[in-house]
Design an enzyme around this catalytic site. Sequence first.
Site: not given
Ligand code: HEM
Ligand SMILES: CC(=O)N[C@H]1CO[C@H](CO)[C@@H](O)[C@@H]1O
Length: 329
Positions: A245, A164, A64, A96, A72, A74, A68-69, A78, A194-195, A253
């Site tokens: 998942d 997004p 993830r 973040n 934002v 590219g 995110h890199d 950053s 998100h698998t 998977d």
């Molecule tokens: C399509 C638009 C996308 C949206 C709206 C989205 C949104 C989110 C959100 C809200 C979370 C959970 C954050 C939390 O509550 O802690 C998440 C987790 C995650 N996202 Fe996405 N995501 C998107 C696309 C992607 C893409 C493109 C990737 C990577 C190729 C990705 C990989 C992940 C992974 C691996 C997690 C789990 C992170 C963890 O367990 O620490 N996501 N995403």
């Molecule tokens: C992990 C991390 O850096 N979290 C920061 C995300 O942004 C908020 C402010 O919007 C900070 O308070 C968190 O420390």
Amino acid sequence: MAAIHDLIFALAVFASLLLRHAKGDGFLLLNYYQETCPNLEEIVSDATADILAIDVTLAPSLLRLFFHDCFVRGCEGSVLLNSTASNEAEKDAEPNLTLAGFPEIDLVKARVEEQCPGVVSCADILALVARDSVAQVGGPNYLVPLGRRDGVVSYASEAIANLPSPSFDLTHLVNNFASKGLDLLDLLVLSAAHTIGFAHCASFSNRLYNFSATSYTDPSLDPHYAKILQAKCPPNQDFDGNPMDYITPVVFDHYYFNLVSSNKGLFQSDAALLNDPLLMQYIETHKTNVSDYLSFFEDFGVSMLKMGSIQVLTGNEGEIRKICSLVNT
Ligand code: HEM
Ligand SMILES: CC(=O)N[C@H]1CO[C@H](CO)[C@@H](O)[C@@H]1O
Ligand SMILES: *[C@@H]1O[C@H](CO)[C@@H](O)[C@H](O)[C@H]1NC(C)=O
Ligand SMILES: *[C@@H]1O[C@H](CO)[C@@H](O)[C@H](O)[C@H]1NC(C)=O
Ligand SMILES: *[C@@H]1O[C@H](CO)[C@@H](O)[C@H](O)[C@H]1NC(C)=O
């Protein structure tokens, strides 16, 4: 089979090089560090294995982080930069809040610096760690072209504007991805990341309570699953959460397609993918058919190649950071 896959990959690399070139940007190469850091991939893969041996839930976090890199400014590292007295960096922006894996990237960078001081960018290290994380939890071991350079600025406001939201509908998702040069299939196969991983209640609790004037829970969410999630996430309790998942939370998977197909995608953005007929067809064939499920791995590698090429800095642009959380002085 392998030959066909190699050909598809070669074409994808070629197409992406042309695309980059047409836009005046530099391009990436598979053997970029052949002379300057020949053991790079091994160093990073070993370091990633050590990190995941301690905590396998860092695999999704590190994947993830790369997403995110890239979205934002590219893929130029950053997201890794710390805020300073005069600037709030991307990692401190609202989306973040739940990013993790920063100290682990610093650790990998330190190991690379031991053998190849001053030559490998943090952006490339992040690209490799993301790939190795995917591969080491059962996903594809796709190729990663290298040669990215590190940017020198990071703005929290740009994270908010470019990432997004989990409540995006299909139109917003398609537009967001298109603004990064990614198409409909990229949107689907990259969402299938998100698998693996975990989400906090705040990312989906709007679907569970007072969703709309006509529906208490989101009608696109399976009602039985909504009850389970309500038990996990009582109102205004945003610290707990749920794996995205729940069947195989740390295995890369095809179960994502199973879940989305049965209205158990965790976010509105996951459920929204069913609203396109072509995507729905992809989801339906890839949830069960083993051959098609392997084709998902191929597609994922190609889409990661595209995502990993977004607005990269090359040549003399940017710098090679010494410490990933700090610009060079
Ligand atoms: C399509 C638009 C996308 C949206 C709206 C989205 C949104 C989110 C959100 C809200 C979370 C959970 C954050 C939390 O509550 O802690 C998440 C987790 C995650 N996202 Fe996405 N995501 C998107 C696309 C992607 C893409 C493109 C990737 C990577 C190729 C990705 C990989 C992940 C992974 C691996 C997690 C789990 C992170 C963890 O367990 O620490 N996501 N995403
Ligand atoms: C992990 C991390 O850096 N979290 C920061 C995300 O942004 C908020 C402010 O919007 C900070 O308070 C968190 O420390
Ligand atoms: C960046 O911030 C993190 C978290 O606050 C901190 O642990 C790290 O030491 C900082 N990096 C540098 C180079 O100061
Ligand atoms: C839902 O809306 C009602 C009426 O506005 C309110 O009383 C209730 O607290 C809300 N529930 C939640 C979980 O937000
Ligand atoms: C499974 O996928 C393969 C490869 O895409 C395809 O040729 C085959 O027809 C599919 N089988 C079924 C039952 O859909």
